[in-house]
Motif scaffolding. Sequence first.
Motif, PDB file in Angstrom:
ATOM      1  N   ILE A  16       7.683   2.905  -7.175  1.00 23.83           N
ATOM      2  CA  ILE A  16       7.853   2.334  -5.836  1.00 23.83           C
ATOM      3  C   ILE A  16       7.601   0.829  -5.867  1.00 23.83           C
ATOM      4  CG2 ILE A  16       6.845   2.232  -3.511  1.00 23.83           C
ATOM      5  CD1 ILE A  16       6.405   5.317  -3.787  1.00 23.83           C
ATOM      6  N   SER A  17       6.489   0.417  -6.457  1.00 22.11           N
ATOM      7  CA  SER A  17       6.150  -1.007  -6.511  1.00 22.11           C
ATOM      8  C   SER A  17       7.215  -1.802  -7.247  1.00 22.11           C
ATOM      9  CB  SER A  17       4.795  -1.207  -7.191  1.00 22.11           C
ATOM     10  OG  SER A  17       3.781  -0.605  -6.434  1.00 22.11           O
ATOM     11  N   PHE A  18       7.689  -1.262  -8.364  1.00 22.35           N
ATOM     12  CA  PHE A  18       8.700  -1.967  -9.151  1.00 22.35           C
ATOM     13  C   PHE A  18      10.020  -2.070  -8.389  1.00 22.35           C
ATOM     14  CE2 PHE A  18      12.011  -2.380 -12.370  1.00 22.35           C
ATOM     15  CZ  PHE A  18      11.545  -3.484 -13.071  1.00 22.35           C
ATOM     16  N   ALA A  19      10.441  -0.978  -7.757  1.00 21.03           N
ATOM     17  CA  ALA A  19      11.690  -1.000  -6.995  1.00 21.03           C
ATOM     18  C   ALA A  19      11.605  -2.026  -5.866  1.00 21.03           C
ATOM     19  CB  ALA A  19      12.004   0.392  -6.437  1.00 21.03           C
ATOM     20  N   LEU A  20      10.486  -2.091  -5.184  1.00 24.39           N
ATOM     21  CA  LEU A  20      10.319  -3.065  -4.104  1.00 24.39           C
ATOM     22  C   LEU A  20      10.324  -4.498  -4.651  1.00 24.39           C
ATOM     23  CD1 LEU A  20       7.704  -1.159  -1.947  1.00 24.39           C
ATOM     24  CD2 LEU A  20      10.109  -1.586  -1.382  1.00 24.39           C
ATOM     25  N   GLN A  21       9.701  -4.681  -5.800  1.00 24.80           N
ATOM     26  CA  GLN A  21       9.711  -5.999  -6.447  1.00 24.80           C
ATOM     27  C   GLN A  21      11.137  -6.389  -6.830  1.00 24.80           C
ATOM     28  OE1 GLN A  21       7.074  -6.280  -9.855  1.00 24.80           O
ATOM     29  NE2 GLN A  21       8.414  -7.777 -10.803  1.00 24.80           N
ATOM     30  N   GLU A  22      11.879  -5.459  -7.395  1.00 24.77           N
ATOM     31  CA  GLU A  22      13.269  -5.720  -7.786  1.00 24.77           C
ATOM     32  C   GLU A  22      14.139  -6.043  -6.576  1.00 24.77           C
ATOM     33  OE1 GLU A  22      15.063  -5.676 -10.987  1.00 24.77           O
ATOM     34  OE2 GLU A  22      12.974  -6.224 -11.374  1.00 24.77           O
ATOM     35  N   GLU A  23      13.790  -5.505  -5.429  1.00 22.17           N
ATOM     36  CA  GLU A  23      14.545  -5.754  -4.200  1.00 22.17           C
ATOM     37  C   GLU A  23      13.977  -6.938  -3.409  1.00 22.17           C
ATOM     38  OE1 GLU A  23      17.505  -4.356  -2.912  1.00 22.17           O
ATOM     39  OE2 GLU A  23      17.544  -3.873  -5.055  1.00 22.17           O
ATOM     40  N   GLU A  24      13.095  -7.687  -4.073  1.00 21.97           N
ATOM     41  CA  GLU A  24      12.560  -8.927  -3.525  1.00 21.97           C
ATOM     42  C   GLU A  24      11.730  -8.754  -2.266  1.00 21.97           C
ATOM     43  OE1 GLU A  24      15.606 -11.974  -3.368  1.00 21.97           O
ATOM     44  OE2 GLU A  24      16.545 -11.168  -5.198  1.00 21.97           O
ATOM     45  N   VAL A  25      11.017  -7.648  -2.176  1.00 25.89           N
ATOM     46  CA  VAL A  25      10.061  -7.464  -1.092  1.00 25.89           C
ATOM     47  C   VAL A  25       8.792  -8.200  -1.506  1.00 25.89           C
ATOM     48  CG1 VAL A  25       8.704  -5.806   0.246  1.00 25.89           C
ATOM     49  CG2 VAL A  25      11.066  -5.268  -0.405  1.00 25.89           C
ATOM     50  N   VAL A  61       6.350  -9.283   0.693  1.00 25.21           N
ATOM     51  CA  VAL A  61       5.331  -9.215   1.734  1.00 25.21           C
ATOM     52  C   VAL A  61       4.516  -7.947   1.518  1.00 25.21           C
ATOM     53  CG1 VAL A  61       6.686 -10.515   3.416  1.00 25.21           C
ATOM     54  CG2 VAL A  61       6.889  -8.031   3.330  1.00 25.21           C
ATOM     55  N   PRO A  62       3.277  -7.924   1.974  1.00 22.75           N
ATOM     56  CA  PRO A  62       2.506  -6.678   1.888  1.00 22.75           C
ATOM     57  C   PRO A  62       3.222  -5.581   2.661  1.00 22.75           C
ATOM     58  CG  PRO A  62       1.095  -8.527   2.508  1.00 22.75           C
ATOM     59  CD  PRO A  62       2.504  -9.014   2.579  1.00 22.75           C
ATOM     60  N   TYR A  63       3.210  -4.376   2.133  1.00 21.19           N
ATOM     61  CA  TYR A  63       3.989  -3.282   2.721  1.00 21.19           C
ATOM     62  C   TYR A  63       3.185  -1.995   2.731  1.00 21.19           C
ATOM     63  CZ  TYR A  63       4.498  -2.175  -2.209  1.00 21.19           C
ATOM     64  OH  TYR A  63       4.226  -1.896  -3.515  1.00 21.19           O
ATOM     65  N   GLU A  64       3.694  -1.047   3.513  1.00 17.49           N
ATOM     66  CA  GLU A  64       3.175   0.320   3.504  1.00 17.49           C
ATOM     67  C   GLU A  64       4.348   1.273   3.341  1.00 17.49           C
ATOM     68  OE1 GLU A  64       0.741   1.545   6.774  1.00 17.49           O
ATOM     69  OE2 GLU A  64      -0.604  -0.166   6.550  1.00 17.49           O
ATOM     70  N   VAL A  65       4.164   2.225   2.449  1.00 15.13           N
ATOM     71  CA  VAL A  65       5.125   3.305   2.239  1.00 15.13           C
ATOM     72  C   VAL A  65       4.314   4.593   2.158  1.00 15.13           C
ATOM     73  CG1 VAL A  65       6.790   4.340   0.639  1.00 15.13           C
ATOM     74  CG2 VAL A  65       6.774   1.873   0.980  1.00 15.13           C
ATOM     75  N   SER A  66       4.766   5.618   2.858  1.00 16.24           N
ATOM     76  CA  SER A  66       4.135   6.934   2.756  1.00 16.24           C
ATOM     77  C   SER A  66       5.015   7.824   1.892  1.00 16.24           C
ATOM     78  CB  SER A  66       3.976   7.577   4.138  1.00 16.24           C
ATOM     79  OG  SER A  66       3.076   6.836   4.908  1.00 16.24           O
ATOM     80  N   LEU A  67       4.383   8.501   0.936  1.00 18.03           N
ATOM     81  CA  LEU A  67       5.060   9.431   0.046  1.00 18.03           C
ATOM     82  C   LEU A  67       4.455  10.807   0.277  1.00 18.03           C
ATOM     83  CD1 LEU A  67       6.964  10.011  -2.348  1.00 18.03           C
ATOM     84  CD2 LEU A  67       5.118   9.267  -3.869  1.00 18.03           C
ATOM     85  N   VAL A  68       5.265  11.717   0.810  1.00 18.97           N
ATOM     86  CA  VAL A  68       4.791  13.050   1.172  1.00 18.97           C
ATOM     87  C   VAL A  68       5.464  14.073   0.267  1.00 18.97           C
ATOM     88  CG1 VAL A  68       4.601  14.746   3.033  1.00 18.97           C
ATOM     89  CG2 VAL A  68       4.537  12.286   3.567  1.00 18.97           C
ATOM     90  N   PHE A  69       4.656  14.875  -0.415  1.00 23.87           N
ATOM     91  CA  PHE A  69       5.166  15.940  -1.277  1.00 23.87           C
ATOM     92  C   PHE A  69       5.191  17.249  -0.503  1.00 23.87           C
ATOM     93  CE2 PHE A  69       2.859  13.335  -4.634  1.00 23.87           C
ATOM     94  CZ  PHE A  69       3.991  12.654  -5.025  1.00 23.87           C
ATOM     95  N   MET A  93       0.852  -1.164   0.000  1.00 27.54           N
ATOM     96  CA  MET A  93       0.000   0.000   0.000  1.00 27.54           C
ATOM     97  C   MET A  93       0.902   1.232   0.000  1.00 27.54           C
ATOM     98  SD  MET A  93      -3.272   1.287   0.454  1.00 27.54           S
ATOM     99  CE  MET A  93      -4.059  -0.244   0.798  1.00 27.54           C
ATOM    100  N   ILE A  94       0.582   2.164  -0.866  1.00 29.36           N
ATOM    101  CA  ILE A  94       1.329   3.413  -0.953  1.00 29.36           C
ATOM    102  C   ILE A  94       0.366   4.552  -0.626  1.00 29.36           C
ATOM    103  CG2 ILE A  94       2.644   4.946  -2.463  1.00 29.36           C
ATOM    104  CD1 ILE A  94       3.239   2.329  -4.141  1.00 29.36           C
ATOM    105  N   TYR A  95       0.745   5.330   0.375  1.00 29.43           N
ATOM    106  CA  TYR A  95      -0.055   6.483   0.768  1.00 29.43           C
ATOM    107  C   TYR A  95       0.605   7.744   0.241  1.00 29.43           C
ATOM    108  CZ  TYR A  95      -2.285   3.245   3.949  1.00 29.43           C
ATOM    109  OH  TYR A  95      -2.973   2.170   4.480  1.00 29.43           O
ATOM    110  N   VAL A  96      -0.172   8.591  -0.422  1.00 31.20           N
ATOM    111  CA  VAL A  96       0.347   9.842  -0.969  1.00 31.20           C
ATOM    112  C   VAL A  96      -0.294  11.000  -0.216  1.00 31.20           C
ATOM    113  CG1 VAL A  96       0.546  11.284  -3.033  1.00 31.20           C
ATOM    114  CG2 VAL A  96       0.693   8.802  -3.250  1.00 31.20           C
ATOM    115  N   ASP A  97       0.542  11.940   0.217  1.00 31.82           N
ATOM    116  CA  ASP A  97       0.073  13.118   0.940  1.00 31.82           C
ATOM    117  C   ASP A  97       0.742  14.345   0.329  1.00 31.82           C
ATOM    118  OD1 ASP A  97      -0.780  15.006   2.769  1.00 31.82           O
ATOM    119  OD2 ASP A  97       0.268  14.124   4.483  1.00 31.82           O
ATOM    120  N   ASN A  98      -0.022  15.146  -0.379  1.00 37.72           N
ATOM    121  CA  ASN A  98       0.505  16.348  -1.028  1.00 37.72           C
ATOM    122  C   ASN A  98       0.344  17.533  -0.087  1.00 37.72           C
ATOM    123  OD1 ASN A  98       1.444  18.248  -2.827  1.00 37.72           O
ATOM    124  ND2 ASN A  98      -0.461  18.349  -3.987  1.00 37.72           N
ATOM    125  N   ARG A  99       1.475  18.030   0.435  1.00 33.25           N
ATOM    126  CA  ARG A  99       1.457  19.138   1.390  1.00 33.25           C
ATOM    127  C   ARG A  99       2.027  20.415   0.792  1.00 33.25           C
ATOM    128  NH1 ARG A  99       3.527  16.021   6.875  1.00 33.25           N
ATOM    129  NH2 ARG A  99       1.951  14.377   6.797  1.00 33.25           N
TER     130      ARG A  99
END
Length: 167
Positions: free
Chosen positions: A25-34, A36-44, A1-7
Amino acid sequence: MIYVDNRQNKITVNSELEEILSKTISFALQEEEVKVPYEVSLVFVDNEDIRKINNETRHIDKETDVLSFPMLDYPKAKVFKEVYKEYNFDKTFLDGEDLILGDIVLSLEKALEQSKEFNHSFNREVAYLVVHSILHLLGYDHMEEDEKIIMRGREEEILKKLYLTRD
């Protein structure tokens, strides 16, 4: 899950930009063999806000392009894919079933400046910064020269596979 917050309100954040960065983000995590379900917050944020955050968290009173706040602590020179099986992540690292990897704070204003400075597209610049930050969330660093070579190589490999090379 990727959360986006534009500030910020200096650079338009449209669905295309969000899609590019989510895919990155999803591709980079896949390439790094993640795997498992994950959470990443992306804040602008803008340059002023990232300067404040940089000063508060790193005691550097200067704007920067991206800051990474990993939730996981890795042994030196180890990255997520090398240590995941050894880790027993307790509930403090989980949100339900998702592993909380951390937060990415990105100055879109700085990214636009750098895209012009480096003479490539804005999309390439923000994708690079997000890949760079994802690698930090996964335990990569660039403080030592040998670490820097490894991290820069992974950044370029991932961007190349995404067809986001320097244009």
